[in-house]
Scaffold this motif. Structure first.
Motif, short mmCIF file in Angstrom:
data_model
loop_
_atom_site.label_atom_id
_atom_site.label_comp_id
_atom_site.label_asym_id
_atom_site.label_seq_id
_atom_site.Cartn_x
_atom_site.Cartn_y
_atom_site.Cartn_z
N LEU A 48 5.24 4.11 12.47
CA LEU A 48 4.42 4.15 13.68
C LEU A 48 3.03 4.71 13.38
N PHE A 49 2.98 5.74 12.53
CA PHE A 49 1.70 6.33 12.17
C PHE A 49 0.82 5.31 11.43
N ALA A 50 1.42 4.60 10.47
CA ALA A 50 0.65 3.60 9.73
C ALA A 50 0.18 2.47 10.64
N TRP A 51 1.03 2.07 11.56
CA TRP A 51 0.63 1.00 12.51
C TRP A 51 -0.53 1.46 13.40
N ALA A 52 -0.51 2.74 13.80
CA ALA A 52 -1.54 3.24 14.70
C ALA A 52 -2.89 3.37 14.00
N VAL A 53 -2.89 3.78 12.74
CA VAL A 53 -4.17 4.03 12.07
C VAL A 53 -4.62 2.86 11.20
N TRP A 54 -3.82 1.80 11.11
CA TRP A 54 -4.17 0.70 10.22
C TRP A 54 -5.54 0.07 10.56
N PRO A 55 -5.89 -0.09 11.81
CA PRO A 55 -7.23 -0.66 12.09
C PRO A 55 -8.37 0.18 11.53
N PHE A 56 -8.13 1.45 11.23
CA PHE A 56 -9.19 2.33 10.72
C PHE A 56 -9.01 2.62 9.23
N ARG A 57 -8.29 1.75 8.53
CA ARG A 57 -7.95 2.00 7.12
C ARG A 57 -9.17 2.00 6.20
N ALA A 58 -10.30 1.45 6.67
CA ALA A 58 -11.50 1.45 5.84
C ALA A 58 -12.08 2.85 5.64
N ARG A 59 -11.72 3.79 6.51
CA ARG A 59 -12.24 5.15 6.41
C ARG A 59 -11.45 5.92 5.36
N SER A 60 -12.16 6.69 4.56
CA SER A 60 -11.51 7.40 3.45
C SER A 60 -10.48 8.41 3.93
N GLU A 61 -10.77 9.11 5.04
CA GLU A 61 -9.82 10.11 5.52
C GLU A 61 -8.53 9.47 6.00
N VAL A 62 -8.60 8.25 6.53
CA VAL A 62 -7.40 7.55 6.96
C VAL A 62 -6.56 7.14 5.76
N ARG A 63 -7.23 6.64 4.72
CA ARG A 63 -6.49 6.27 3.51
C ARG A 63 -5.82 7.50 2.88
N THR A 64 -6.54 8.62 2.89
CA THR A 64 -5.95 9.86 2.38
C THR A 64 -4.73 10.27 3.20
N SER A 65 -4.83 10.13 4.51
CA SER A 65 -3.69 10.47 5.37
C SER A 65 -2.49 9.57 5.11
N LEU A 66 -2.75 8.28 4.89
CA LEU A 66 -1.66 7.35 4.59
C LEU A 66 -0.98 7.71 3.27
N LEU A 67 -1.78 8.05 2.26
CA LEU A 67 -1.20 8.43 0.97
C LEU A 67 -0.41 9.74 1.09
N ALA A 68 -0.97 10.72 1.81
CA ALA A 68 -0.26 11.99 1.99
C ALA A 68 1.04 11.78 2.76
N GLY A 69 0.99 10.95 3.80
CA GLY A 69 2.20 10.66 4.56
C GLY A 69 3.24 9.95 3.70
N GLY A 70 2.78 9.02 2.86
CA GLY A 70 3.72 8.34 1.96
C GLY A 70 4.37 9.29 0.98
N ALA A 71 3.59 10.27 0.46
CA ALA A 71 4.16 11.27 -0.44
C ALA A 71 5.20 12.13 0.26
N LEU A 72 4.90 12.54 1.50
CA LEU A 72 5.87 13.33 2.27
C LEU A 72 7.13 12.52 2.55
N LEU A 73 6.96 11.23 2.86
CA LEU A 73 8.11 10.37 3.10
C LEU A 73 8.97 10.25 1.83
N LEU A 74 8.32 10.16 0.68
CA LEU A 74 9.06 10.09 -0.58
C LEU A 74 9.85 11.37 -0.81
N LEU A 75 9.25 12.53 -0.52
CA LEU A 75 9.98 13.80 -0.67
C LEU A 75 11.19 13.84 0.25
N TRP A 76 11.03 13.39 1.47
CA TRP A 76 12.17 13.37 2.40
C TRP A 76 13.27 12.44 1.88
N PHE A 77 12.86 11.29 1.35
CA PHE A 77 13.84 10.32 0.86
C PHE A 77 14.62 10.91 -0.31
#
Length: 420
Positions: A48-77
């Motif tokens: 849901l987070f990736a879907w919400a921020v995907w239109p703003f993926r060109a911004r560096s802070e959004v890409r950083t947030s997506l990568l950080a969220g992916g890392a946290l998701l990997l830790l949970w997995f």
């Protein structure tokens, strides 16, 4: 003449209505999240987070947030499903360690399939031989050491003499502790040690069985006897393709920098892991040989313990020395046994620290022993056995990232000042 009141801005009612609608929508959405909180697993939240921020993926802070969220998701997995991933991580670790050997044979003209068989089959044969031949011997020697604990307790109490009686007079002890120390004798101490040793041995057995029964006994057995070799073979077969696929997933504008970092990381990690494994095997062989030559009982068991725990800096030496000292004190001549064990451990540790260790491991990574212990402790606590497999790779990665962060900080105006 009075001044008429200023008229409100033309868009004020519209802004008020928009704000009210936004507040109502946010409140309703919060209620919706509260209502479905039990099914909002981290993958759903991240999606849901990736879907919400995907239109703003060109911004560096959004890409950083997506990568950080992916890392946290990997830790949970890893925390949730690390047990299921363990055979695949084992296969990946084995493939990573022996891939350079396969590459050497391939460069010399051998077909890749034959090169894999040439490298893997001896390793599997050695592992099977250790399990079939050495496994029962290790179990028998462990039971022998446990059976000797009462004798060790009797001699230890005889050596200590009245230490317990003297300790019982310490002012900060409670009445129960004083009574316990004053009544401590060899029989009681031997019983305590024997029960604890049997409990530790049972826990180790349960841990080993738990690895096989994590997804069911039969499936777990097949996972480690079938999945690990098969996955290892396919990983080695497609190793170059796998690396090429990973490279192509990196954005072209960042590919060169990322691959340079990955190559440096791969070189450091590979040298460290292979060096540590070779050094652990050497310590185990030297300890077993030295103890056997000097006539110390259970030399093979003590050598295996010394080799395995040599992977843990400093603490491993203390842990491996304890059963060796117990065996020495149960020999016919305890002083002679202690002297033999001390000589072997001193020589092996000298060779490990001053001769073989620097030559085999060297300063390929420069991981501080404390950093390794912290990585093993926390990774094992959070992710179980899978965490132990990932502890060193994560420690090396964090060290490299921190090193680059410190370098950037020292080159920044925050460190050198605005006017430099």
């Amino acid at each position: 003449m009075s001044t008429p009141p200023a008229a409100p801005p033309a868009g004020a009612p519209g802004l008020a209505r928009e704000f009210a609608a936004f507040a109502l929508s946010a409140a309703l959405f919060a209620l919706l999240l509260y209502g479905v909180r039990e099914v909002l697993a981290p993958p759903v939240v991240y999606g849901l987070f990736a879907w919400a921020v995907w239109p703003f993926r060109a911004r560096s802070e959004v890409r950083t947030s997506l990568l950080a969220g992916g890392a946290l998701l990997l830790l949970w997995f890893l925390h949730a499903y690390g047990g299921l991933l363990t055979p695949f991580l084992v296969a990946l670790a084995v493939a990573y360690v022996i891939a350079p050997l396969v590459a050497i044979l391939t460069r010399r003209g051998m077909r890749r399939g034959l090169a894999i068989v040439t490298v893997v089959v001896p390793i599997l044969a050695a592992g099977a031989a250790v399990m079939v031949i050495a496994g029962p011997q290790l179990a028998d020697q462990a039971q022998t050491v446990i059976a000797r604990l009462p004798a060790f307790a009797e001699r230890a109490v005889a050596w200590l003499g009245g230490v317990g009686e003297r300790l019982s007079h310490l002012p900060f002890l409670s009445a129960e502790q004083r009574t316990w120390l004053s009544e401590l004798d060899s029989t009681r101490l031997g019983t305590i040690l024997q029960k604890n040793a049997e409990g530790i041995l049972g826990d180790l057995g349960q841990f080993g069985l738990g690895l096989l029964s994590r997804v069911g006994s039969l499936v777990g057995l097949l996972a480690y006897l079938v999945v690990v070799p098969v996955v290892t073979f396919y990983l080695l077969s497609d190793w170059a393709k796998f690396l090429r696929t990973v490279r192509e997933l990196i954005p072209p504008h960042a590919r060169d920098g990322v691959m340079a970092f990955v190559e440096e990381y791969d070189g450091s990690l590979g040298r460290f892991i292979r060096g540590q494994l070779l050094e652990a095997m050497l310590v185990g062989v030297l300890t077993t040989t030295g103890l056997a030559i000097l006539g110390v009982p259970s030399a093979f068991l003590l050598g295996v313990i010394a080799g395995v725990f040599n992977l843990v800096p400093y603490v491993g030496l203390a842990i491996s020395a304890v059963p060796a000292l117990i065996v020495a004190l149960t020999m016919a001549e305890p002083l002679g046994g202690l002297l033999r064990v001390g000589i072997v451990f001193a020589i092996v540790q000298f060779l490990d620290g001053s001769v073989t260790g620097p030559r085999i491991v060297g300063n390929s990574v420069g991981l501080h022993p404390l950093w390794i212990m912290i990585a093993l402790t926390f990774s094992g606590a959070f992710f179980g056995f899978a965490g132990l497999l990932l502890a060193i790779p994560i420690a090396v990665l964090v060290k490299m990232v921190l090193g680059r962060a410190v370098t950037r900080y020292k080159a920044s105006t925050m460190y050198v000042g605005e006017n430099v």
